[in-house]
Design a protein around this motif. Structure first.
Motif, PDB file in Angstrom:
ATOM      1  N   SER A   2       0.802  -1.195   0.000  1.00 36.75           N
ATOM      2  CA  SER A   2       0.000   0.000   0.000  1.00 36.75           C
ATOM      3  C   SER A   2       0.837   1.248   0.000  1.00 36.75           C
ATOM      4  N   ASP A   4       0.822   5.449   0.107  1.00 34.42           N
ATOM      5  CA  ASP A   4       0.022   6.307   0.931  1.00 34.42           C
ATOM      6  C   ASP A   4      -0.061   7.693   0.340  1.00 34.42           C
ATOM      7  N   TRP A 256      -4.616   2.445  -3.485  1.00 36.78           N
ATOM      8  CA  TRP A 256      -3.604   3.479  -3.709  1.00 36.78           C
ATOM      9  C   TRP A 256      -3.251   3.689  -5.179  1.00 36.78           C
ATOM     10  N   SER A 259      -2.985   7.178  -6.876  1.00 38.84           N
ATOM     11  CA  SER A 259      -2.148   8.216  -6.270  1.00 38.84           C
ATOM     12  C   SER A 259      -0.666   8.015  -6.540  1.00 38.84           C
ATOM     13  N   TRP A 274       5.971   6.570  -5.922  1.00 37.24           N
ATOM     14  CA  TRP A 274       5.292   7.757  -5.415  1.00 37.24           C
ATOM     15  C   TRP A 274       5.565   8.949  -6.315  1.00 37.24           C
TER      16      TRP A 274
END
Length: 452
Positions: A2, A4, A256, A259, A274
């Motif tokens: 996951s 975040d 997730w 994102s 990310w």
């Protein structure tokens, strides 16, 4: 797994200008001492010429500004210019303020059929930004900790990707990327088994869904996964996924996925990183904490994770028994130079032109199949029998009887290539305990000695 919430970059800061000094702080109305009225620049006498000159300079400035915006949307060039004149910016690599660390939450999945999930995932575009390869990680821990790290990494490789080296390599890379990222634990086992005490919501599903109890890898497959893990901990990098920290199969949609940036696809696995600075290479500066925890869940597969394994245990290559110490390796003797490009990063330890015998020390991250190409190129012009022998560690002695037959009295090699075109003979074999091969016919038999 996951990801975040993403964090925004820190605001830009700028230093305040200092006080004027020297001739810059003159009394109002006073002329500087070096002022020469004869050298004063006066405007052109023709108004039209002045207008045209002013317009041209304004157009030139506008074009320059547009070029910066078009070619440098993230402002990196402007930031570098600002720093060069003493203005500090939010992305200053020397800035002491740390990036906000995103929380790592238990993963949840969208409740949709597999076909719907695949359709959703197919519509997610790949990032258009560069995907630089991760830098090599070379982990050197005490023997017991090193084996625990190897086995935790191997368990992630096999349970997440099966017995497929192409699928295992990117999974291993994600684990090591996480270990170097500030959002995750600073041990290999800590990353792999993060959240495993929960019945749901662990970072790697096999650690909390009962897989470790229900199924066990065959011994040969387990050793292959461990070899992949050792190679990665010795510096091997799977470049296509870059600094990815997340992945999932294409038949699920985790909470997730919207994102993060999609950077690669390997068979049915999709890989992500990310967004923003927290997913860029400078964020991956974490250092291993120096010890690996014992993971009881892995005790059935790994002696290093069983109770009482806190003390040091023998290394993978156990030392010889008393009275059986190996002879020191001979100094390199090379009378048949080989071009560096032909070696593909491996080290030539000896080369005999009279016997056409070459001994290599295999580089740690060498792909096993590449060694066959090295042997083929080194023996391409040989008019008689030619042999290439490779060792993963320090080479032992390799002896030849002068007729092409070779032996190794000290230690078993990890690669063997032989060709004799006059007899139509050619063979490549690997020590599959250290360099696994998908075709068992390519594995070196126990007690094997070179041909002649």
């Amino acid at each position: 797994m996951s990801p975040d919430a993403l964090s925004s970059a820190a605001p830009h800061e700028a230093t305040a200008p200092g006080p004027l000094t020297g001739t810059q702080a003159q009394t109002p109305g006073a002329l500087p001492p070096h002022f020469d009225p004869r050298a004063e620049v006066r405007p052109p006498r023709t108004p039209l010429l002045a207008f045209l000159l002013t317009g041209f300079l304004a157009l030139l400035g506008a074009c320059g500004a547009l070029a910066y915006l078009a070619l440098d949307e993230d402002g990196q060039a402007l930031a570098r210019i600002a720093r060069s004149v003493g203005i500090r910016t939010g992305d200053d690599p020397n800035r002491s303020q740390a990036l906000p660390i995103p929380a790592v939450e238990p993963v949840q999945y969208l409740d949709v059929p597999a076909a719907t999930a695949q359709a959703i995932n197919a519509k997610v575009p790949f990032t258009k930004e560069p995907v630089p390869a991760a830098s090599p990680l070379r982990l050197a821990l005490p023997a017991a900790d090193q084996q625990r790290a190897v086995d935790c990494l191997a368990s992630a490789a096999w349970y997440e990707a099966g017995d497929r080296m192409l699928d295992q390599a990117p999974v291993i890379q994600v684990v090591l990327n996480r270990m170097r990222h500030p959002a995750f634990p600073k041990t290999v086992c800590g990353v792999v088994y993060q959240g495993s005490s929960r019945q749901t919501g662990c970072q790697f599903s096999f650690t909390c869904d009962g897989s470790l109890q229900r199924r066990r890898p065959p011994e040969v497959a387990w050793e292959r996964a461990r070899a992949m893990a050792r190679s990665a901990l010795a510096g091997a990098v799977y470049a296509p996924v870059g600094w990815a920290t997340h992945y999932h199969t294409d038949w699920v949609v985790p909470n997730w996925s919207s994102s993060v940036d999609k950077v690669a696809a390997v068979n049915t696995h999709l890989f992500f990183r990310w967004r923003g600075a927290i997913g860029k290479p400078p964020a991956f500066r974490g250092v291993h904490e120096g010890r690996e925890p014992i993971t009881p869940l892995l005790a059935a597969l790994s002696p290093a994770h069983r109770p009482g394994a806190e003390t040091e245990i023998p290394t993978i290559d156990a030392p010889p028994a008393p009275g059986e110490a190996l002879a020191p390796p001979p100094p390199p003797t090379i009378d048949a130079p080989v071009p560096e490009a032909m070696l593909r990063g491996n080290e030539l330890r000896s080369a005999s032109a009279s016997d056409n015998l070459f001994v290599l020390q295999i580089k740690p991250d060498q792909f096993p199949g590449t060694l066959a190409l090295v042997g083929l190129e080194m023996c391409r012009s040989a008019q008689k029998a030619c042999t290439v022998v490779g060792f993963s560690g320090t080479p032992g002695r390799v002896q030849s009887n002068g007729l092409g037959r070779t032996s190794w009295p000290d230690k078993r090699p990890d690669f063997y290539y032989f060709v004799d075109r006059s007899r139509g003979r050619e063979r490549a074999l690997w020590n599959c305990d250290t360099l696994p091969r998908p075709d068992k016919k390519q594995c070196m038999p126990a007690g094997f000695q070179g041909e002649g």
